[in-house]
Enzyme design. Structure first.
Site, PDB file in Angstrom:
ATOM      1  N   ARG B  50       0.841  -1.197   0.000  1.00  0.00           N
ATOM      2  CA  ARG B  50       0.000   0.000   0.000  1.00  0.00           C
ATOM      3  C   ARG B  50       0.877   1.250   0.000  1.00  0.00           C
ATOM      4  NH1 ARG B  50       1.464   2.021   4.223  1.00  0.00           N
ATOM      5  NH2 ARG B  50       0.230   3.865   3.795  1.00  0.00           N
ATOM      6  N   GLY B  51       0.215   2.424  -0.172  1.00  0.00           N
ATOM      7  CA  GLY B  51       0.938   3.689  -0.253  1.00  0.00           C
ATOM      8  C   GLY B  51       1.130   4.015  -1.723  1.00  0.00           C
ATOM      9  N   ALA B  52       0.704   5.213  -2.130  1.00  0.00           N
ATOM     10  CA  ALA B  52       0.660   5.510  -3.566  1.00  0.00           C
ATOM     11  C   ALA B  52       2.012   5.276  -4.255  1.00  0.00           C
ATOM     12  CB  ALA B  52       0.151   6.939  -3.783  1.00  0.00           C
ATOM     13  N   ARG B  91      -6.088  -1.111  -7.728  1.00  0.00           N
ATOM     14  CA  ARG B  91      -6.607  -0.138  -6.756  1.00  0.00           C
ATOM     15  C   ARG B  91      -6.996   1.109  -7.530  1.00  0.00           C
ATOM     16  NH1 ARG B  91      -4.655   0.012  -1.657  1.00  0.00           N
ATOM     17  NH2 ARG B  91      -6.485   1.298  -1.302  1.00  0.00           N
ATOM     18  N   GLN B 195      -3.727   2.386   9.726  1.00  0.00           N
ATOM     19  CA  GLN B 195      -2.357   2.552   9.208  1.00  0.00           C
ATOM     20  C   GLN B 195      -1.563   3.537  10.057  1.00  0.00           C
ATOM     21  OE1 GLN B 195      -5.125   2.698   7.316  1.00  0.00           O
ATOM     22  NE2 GLN B 195      -4.832   1.616   5.365  1.00  0.00           N
ATOM     23  N   ASP B 236      -3.258  10.090  -2.662  1.00  0.00           N
ATOM     24  CA  ASP B 236      -3.341   9.015  -3.648  1.00  0.00           C
ATOM     25  C   ASP B 236      -3.457   9.568  -5.059  1.00  0.00           C
ATOM     26  OD1 ASP B 236      -4.503   7.929  -0.965  1.00  0.00           O
ATOM     27  OD2 ASP B 236      -3.762   6.221  -2.123  1.00  0.00           O
ATOM     28  N   ASN B 246      -7.227  11.440  -0.801  1.00  0.00           N
ATOM     29  CA  ASN B 246      -6.353  10.795   0.182  1.00  0.00           C
ATOM     30  C   ASN B 246      -7.226   9.968   1.121  1.00  0.00           C
ATOM     31  OD1 ASN B 246      -3.746  10.302   1.323  1.00  0.00           O
ATOM     32  ND2 ASN B 246      -4.205  11.740   2.962  1.00  0.00           N
ATOM     33  N   LYS B 247      -6.583   9.282   2.038  1.00  0.00           N
ATOM     34  CA  LYS B 247      -7.285   8.394   2.964  1.00  0.00           C
ATOM     35  C   LYS B 247      -8.444   9.109   3.657  1.00  0.00           C
ATOM     36  CE  LYS B 247      -6.711   5.071   3.217  1.00  0.00           C
ATOM     37  NZ  LYS B 247      -5.403   4.540   3.468  1.00  0.00           N
TER      38      LYS B 247
END
Lengths: 343, 343
Positions: B50-52, B91, B195, B236, B246-247
């Site tokens: 995970r993580g852009a 994703r 996270q 993201d 974003n999240k």
């Protein structure tokens, strides 16, 4: 069907207090039998007993318990005073606890039986107030939001478990549902102690009211996206100027509601409005132990040794509050939003 | 001391992909050995990877893996195309995954060895970009916030685990700390998948950077109370007009930062800015399974059968963003806040 028909949230039986342990829900129904003031103070401190109006009623019953023990065991006045003080201070943010404790304590000179009667009257008044604010709040929301069934977001738990009767904000939701004026409820989970996930979902399930659980951080965005018609919450204290102390997370919903142009409505009994608190800056926001944040239901969610800041409540400025609804009235601290703001 | 010296977040070894399973942290270090595209897509889908920026690098390595398997096993062009497409779409919100996947796929006609070289170059460029944006972001924050050590709030995880190198937002925090310009970090836990609690606290602990975990809903209130000097997050995707995906939870921080008059800064590699997305309305916000909300690390937090709405991301309008910092530049979509607003 109704949860309070099934379960006694708080009661007085054979000279002691019975209370549903709200930390064990929804997966266990555990009743507490509290025969000392210390046991009651402990139950309040660990949130087994919670919700501003229920805390008020618990304070009233606690004084009845103390007066009874004092009469039976021959406490002196200093010991009884100390017990009352301990009760009044068991949770600093909710004003109802201090207020009802002190109101019933004023009857102590008339003897334990009179104190018990006063405490039971407080319980009954709490239930009556709940029904009245529920109906009034539902009427108000239908008036400001129009006739389409409403999608309502709420935070924490404000139902029978928190308020006896129907509750405050959740009572309004129940009244809307009875009037066929409710589409569904978005329930914030309400970290750290998950009162939304554990308690509100449980009450709505008992009532067969359609609801969806969301992460707290999703609330403001769903409001922005137009998925919410109104935010309805309870409060632990409303200051004289209309500032509102409530469970942490309330402020962010109020900010998002203002930005989106939807109503942000606070539903409380009159006893939660505190003329002795001029504004929100004078409200003590309780900071609780960090392990409530580093753990979820006892399971660690962060590396061992992680420190946490745990502000249990926040204060929403009156300017963000569309209306405060009580059993007696609707007050509008701020002009009602009329148009959506765009950016 | 640095986490990436100890652990390989993502790598290429003997013709397959190795990756740290980020769902197991912080209580377990589990390495994945991914030898098929399907296994990689699965790891991305369940957020083990995970993580852009890491997703971009994983997409690049995934194409190298596919090209190698195609050469070894004699896949036809259609099968290879299908694998690339599956990767690019694993994703939807993070633009880096699609972008790096497609960039490396363009090298396929030159053969598997060339594809592998292109993928490794993508990895190296990701690390370099991380260091540059970290330094630039720290310089920018010291410029706008002044010389006192900063109290920085961040959301989700944007460190080595998300970006390789130092990270994006967490890289800026690390650079501030190296410059003795950091007081401490407030880490949003970032429900539903935690996270912040699991990954960011772990990285900051490894780096011995002072930090405090908070419930997501506390963030906006701590900003209002003056306990935060700047909010720094990753993203993201940044749309051409400066809207930021974003999240979930990011929007509420941006709103609170604007209200309090503190900077809200987004730190991303250039590859996260997507000129093909004109504005935030065109960004697909991934909705994930409800059991991520009804459970925490596998433990149920709501009554059985509770339904949840799980928007995994949100979109923050450009007007609320003080600056977007990349490895190459600082852009200011909105005028910088100069004064606190009062209400």
């Amino acid at each position: 069907m109704s949860s309070e028909a099934e379960l006694e949230v708080l009661g007085w039986r054979d000279g002691h207090i019975v209370a549903l342990d709200q930390t064990a829900l929804p997966h266990e129904i555990r009743m507490l039998h509290l025969t000392t003031v210390a046991a009651l103070v402990d139950a309040i401190g660990r949130l087994a007993i919670r919700g501003a109006p229920v805390l008020g009623a618990a304070g009233a019953l606690g004084v009845a318990l103390a007066a009874r023990l004092a009469e039976r065991d021959g406490w002196d006045a200093a010991r009884l005073d100390a017990a009352v003080k301990q009760l009044a201070e068991a949770r600093p943010t909710a004003v109802n606890l201090r207020r009802e404790t002190e109101a019933v304590a004023a009857v102590i000179p008339q003897g334990a039986a009179a104190v018990e009667a006063a405490a039971l009257a407080t319980m009954a008044a709490t239930v009556t107030a709940s029904h009245r604010m529920s109906e009034r709040g539902a009427r108000y929301l239908r008036e400001v939001c129009g006739p389409a069934p409403l999608r309502v977001e709420t935070h924490c738990n404000t139902g029978s478990l928190a308020c006896l009767g129907w509750g405050s904000a959740l009572g309004v939701i129940r009244a809307l549902n009875n009037d066929q004026a409710l589409a569904h409820v978005l329930v914030d989970e309400t970290r750290p102690l998950l009162q939304g996930a554990r308690l509100t979902c449980w009450e709505l399930d008992q009532l067969a009211i359609e609801h969806y659980l969301i992460a707290d951080a999703a609330g403001p965005f769903l409001i922005k996206e137009g998925l919410v018609d109104a935010v309805v919450v309870g409060a632990d204290r409303v200051a004289a100027n209309g500032d509102v102390a409530n469970k942490i997370g309330t402020y962010s919903l109020a900010l998002a509601a203002r930005q989106a142009g939807i109503p942000f409505v606070v539903v409380v009994p009159e006893s939660t409005i505190d003329p002795a608190t001029p504004d929100g800056r004078r409200i003590t926001v309780e900071r609780r132990a960090g392990d409530e944040v580093t753990h979820v239901l006892g399971v660690p969610v962060a590396p061992d040794g992680t420190r946490a800041l745990n502000y249990a409540f926040d204060v929403t400025p009156a300017a963000l509050v569309t209306a405060v609804v009580t059993e007696d009235r609707v007050t509008n601290p701020a002009p009602r939003p009329r148009t959506r703001s765009h950016f």
